[in-house]
Design a protein around this motif. Structure first.
Motif, short mmCIF file in Angstrom:
data_model
loop_
_atom_site.label_atom_id
_atom_site.label_comp_id
_atom_site.label_asym_id
_atom_site.label_seq_id
_atom_site.Cartn_x
_atom_site.Cartn_y
_atom_site.Cartn_z
N ASP A 98 71.07 12.82 -11.22
CA ASP A 98 72.49 12.93 -10.87
C ASP A 98 73.25 13.90 -11.77
OD1 ASP A 98 71.93 10.95 -9.02
OD2 ASP A 98 72.57 9.32 -10.36
N ILE A 99 72.60 14.38 -12.83
CA ILE A 99 73.29 15.31 -13.73
C ILE A 99 73.33 16.68 -13.05
CG2 ILE A 99 73.40 16.25 -16.07
CD1 ILE A 99 71.35 14.11 -16.93
N ARG A 100 74.54 17.21 -12.88
CA ARG A 100 74.67 18.52 -12.26
C ARG A 100 74.48 19.62 -13.30
NH1 ARG A 100 80.04 19.21 -9.52
NH2 ARG A 100 80.84 17.41 -10.67
N PHE A 101 74.27 20.87 -12.82
CA PHE A 101 74.03 22.01 -13.71
C PHE A 101 75.18 22.17 -14.72
CE2 PHE A 101 73.97 26.73 -14.51
CZ PHE A 101 72.76 26.76 -15.17
N PHE A 102 74.82 22.26 -15.99
CA PHE A 102 75.77 22.42 -17.10
C PHE A 102 76.75 21.24 -17.22
CE2 PHE A 102 75.75 26.47 -19.67
CZ PHE A 102 74.42 26.78 -19.40
N ARG A 103 76.23 20.04 -16.87
CA ARG A 103 76.96 18.79 -17.15
C ARG A 103 76.08 17.96 -18.06
NH1 ARG A 103 82.20 18.02 -14.38
NH2 ARG A 103 82.23 19.87 -13.09
N GLN A 104 76.65 16.94 -18.70
CA GLN A 104 75.87 16.10 -19.61
C GLN A 104 76.27 14.64 -19.49
OE1 GLN A 104 77.57 14.65 -22.34
NE2 GLN A 104 79.39 15.94 -22.56
N ILE A 105 75.32 13.75 -19.74
CA ILE A 105 75.63 12.32 -19.85
C ILE A 105 74.84 11.75 -21.03
CG2 ILE A 105 76.23 11.83 -17.44
CD1 ILE A 105 73.42 10.71 -17.04
N ARG A 106 75.25 10.58 -21.49
CA ARG A 106 74.53 9.92 -22.59
C ARG A 106 73.56 8.92 -22.00
NH1 ARG A 106 74.66 9.34 -28.04
NH2 ARG A 106 76.42 10.76 -28.34
N LEU A 107 72.29 9.01 -22.39
CA LEU A 107 71.26 8.12 -21.85
C LEU A 107 70.50 7.44 -22.97
CD1 LEU A 107 69.88 10.41 -18.98
CD2 LEU A 107 71.31 8.37 -18.72
N ALA A 108 70.07 6.21 -22.72
CA ALA A 108 69.41 5.40 -23.74
C ALA A 108 67.98 5.86 -23.97
CB ALA A 108 69.42 3.93 -23.32
N PHE A 109 67.55 5.75 -25.22
CA PHE A 109 66.14 5.96 -25.58
C PHE A 109 65.84 5.00 -26.74
CE2 PHE A 109 62.90 7.94 -28.34
CZ PHE A 109 61.85 7.96 -27.44
N LEU A 110 64.89 4.06 -26.51
CA LEU A 110 64.56 3.02 -27.49
C LEU A 110 65.85 2.37 -27.97
CD1 LEU A 110 61.65 4.83 -29.43
CD2 LEU A 110 61.50 3.30 -27.45
N ASP A 111 66.09 2.33 -29.29
CA ASP A 111 67.29 1.64 -29.78
C ASP A 111 68.46 2.60 -30.01
OD1 ASP A 111 66.21 3.02 -31.85
OD2 ASP A 111 66.41 1.41 -33.34
N THR A 112 68.37 3.81 -29.39
CA THR A 112 69.46 4.76 -29.59
C THR A 112 69.83 5.39 -28.24
OG1 THR A 112 70.19 6.67 -30.89
CG2 THR A 112 67.88 6.66 -30.20
N SER A 113 70.60 6.47 -28.26
CA SER A 113 70.92 7.19 -27.02
C SER A 113 71.21 8.64 -27.37
CB SER A 113 72.12 6.55 -26.32
OG SER A 113 73.28 6.71 -27.11
N PHE A 114 71.00 9.52 -26.38
CA PHE A 114 71.19 10.96 -26.60
C PHE A 114 72.02 11.55 -25.48
CE2 PHE A 114 66.59 10.41 -28.05
CZ PHE A 114 66.89 10.31 -29.39
N ILE A 115 72.76 12.61 -25.81
CA ILE A 115 73.38 13.45 -24.79
C ILE A 115 72.25 14.23 -24.10
CG2 ILE A 115 74.83 15.50 -24.44
CD1 ILE A 115 76.50 13.06 -25.09
N VAL A 116 72.21 14.13 -22.75
CA VAL A 116 71.22 14.86 -21.96
C VAL A 116 71.98 15.78 -21.00
CG1 VAL A 116 69.36 14.67 -20.25
CG2 VAL A 116 69.53 12.97 -22.10
N ALA A 117 71.68 17.06 -21.07
CA ALA A 117 72.37 18.05 -20.22
C ALA A 117 71.38 18.72 -19.28
CB ALA A 117 73.05 19.10 -21.09
N ARG A 118 71.89 19.13 -18.12
CA ARG A 118 71.10 19.92 -17.18
C ARG A 118 71.34 21.38 -17.56
NH1 ARG A 118 69.67 17.73 -12.02
NH2 ARG A 118 68.06 19.08 -11.12
#
Ligand code: THG
Length: 368
Positions: free
Chosen positions: A173-193
């Protein structure tokens, strides 16, 4: 003879260096005083693999400059001629950064978290000093610093499939040059297309170096059947795609108009940024030179040290700044800066390469 570069603490490792070295990286370059892999198998093998499968790239060298505080948005707009007033807090924008003469200081990606918090994901120049100096000189209420953030890029046609396995179906669902925060293990990261290839992909902004290797290992473990491999920005693919490299294709001597970045510098009412007058003057007069896609005829060229003179009737009219043999297009592809009057598509020039003089032709566009 191939030389080696001596390591020391001034040449920074990244959070992923243990994984990159275990995977057998064959060459590095230096970028923002940090290691950037350039070759895993060989540049052509890496190129074909990138276009068919999925690669994980250690692009930690894309260091972040964080602007944090009440004046963050004002400082960000001072830095770039691109109009940021309508930018949403989940957007990323490619932004030329210019000085008071309208000359390029960097060509980063700006990531907006909120009006008071931004990241500038920089190319290879010491932009932090310029930004800190401006904030101090203008008396702005904003903290400017390099956070512990290291981007890891996942690039290639199977990048969506790999990312879904680690971060879930939201990645689609992330569009080109947009970002969302997504969980990874016990943390989360900004993930951008986004990413420095035109094969599609994502960039994961890994906050906290300690999370680097766990993420690296997870991507390789769950992606085995997708033929995931370690990779890096690929010279051939990025030239075909027309992705510019600061320090190579343009320097502090060039303007955004010369770099073909005029679409990001449209003068707008009430926009306050450094270099406004200089850019307006250049826009009225037209740029003196401009970046072009240039094909170079003949046998494959294989020289890393570019800056080859482009000539017409014996006189220099520009230079080739990046070049590589393209297996897919069966020609040498290159990026060059060409003087006004010689940059129209179809113009035939001579380029003086270390492998002799070659015929070169200005292209309508890049090869994608
Ligand atoms: N990703 C992130 N940071 C970066 C880069 C990146 N910092 C360094 C360097 N790369 C900055 N330079 C670029 C150059 C091109 C692009 C991104 C960063 C790019 N350009 C697309 C193009 O030209 O088609 C899209 C531009 C647009 O339309 O907005 O992606 O790669 N995090």
């Amino acid at each position: 003879m191939a030389q080696v570069i001596s390591h020391s603490r001034r040449l920074r490792d990244t959070p992923f260096t243990p994984g990159v070295e275990a995977a057998g990286v064959k060459a590095y370059t230096v970028y923002n005083r940090m290691l950037l892999p350039t070759v895993f198998e060989d540049v052509e093998y890496d190129y074909h693999h990138l276009k068919e499968h999925v690669q994980v790239w250690d692009v930690s060298v894309e260091r972040q400059i964080e602007l944090n505080g009440p004046d963050a948005a004002r400082l960000m707009q001072m830095l770039t001629p691109r109009d940021l007033r309508k930018m949403q807090s989940d957007q990323c924008h490619y932004v030329p950064i210019v000085d008071e003469r309208g000359k390029m200081l960097n060509d980063p990606v700006a990531i907006k978290h909120s009006d008071t918090r931004w990241w500038i994901s920089i190319a290879d120049s010491d932009l932090l000093f310029w930004v800190k100096g401006l904030a101090l000189g203008a008396g702005l209420d904003v903290n400017v610093f390099e956070p512990d953030v290291s981007p890891l890029a996942v690039q290639g046609p199977k990048s969506g499939a790999l990312m879904e396995r680690v971060f879930g179906p939201e990645v689609h669902d992330i569009r080109f040059f947009r970002q969302i925060r997504l969980a990874f293990l016990d943390t989360s990261f900004i993930v951008a297309r986004s990413g420095y290839s035109k094969q599609g992909g994502y960039e994961i902004y890994v906050e906290g170096s300690q999370h680097g290797m766990p993420l690296w290992e997870t991507l390789f473990k769950v992606g085995e059947d997708l033929n995931v491999r370690p990779g890096c920005p690929n010279l051939i693919e990025r030239i075909e795609s027309g992705l510019l490299s600061y320090g190579n294709d343009m320097t502090m001597d060039n303007t955004p108009l010369e770099c073909g970045l005029g679409k990001f510098c449209k003068p707008a009412e009430g926009l306050e940024h450094i270099g406004r007058e200089a850019l307006a003057l250049e826009a009225a007069q037209g740029p003196a030179r401009q970046i072009r896609a240039i094909s170079i005829l003949g046998e494959p060229l294989s020289h890393a040290r570019t800056g080859w003179p482009l000539t017409k009737d014996g006189a220099q009219v520009g230079q080739v700044t990046s070049a590589a043999w393209s297996p897919d297009f069966q020609t040498n592809v290159s990026i060059g800066m060409v003087d006004a009057g010689h940059w129209n598509p179809g113009t035939e020039l001579i380029v003086k390469t270390p492998q002799g003089h070659r015929e070169a032709r200005v292209q309508v566009r890049f090869w994608n």
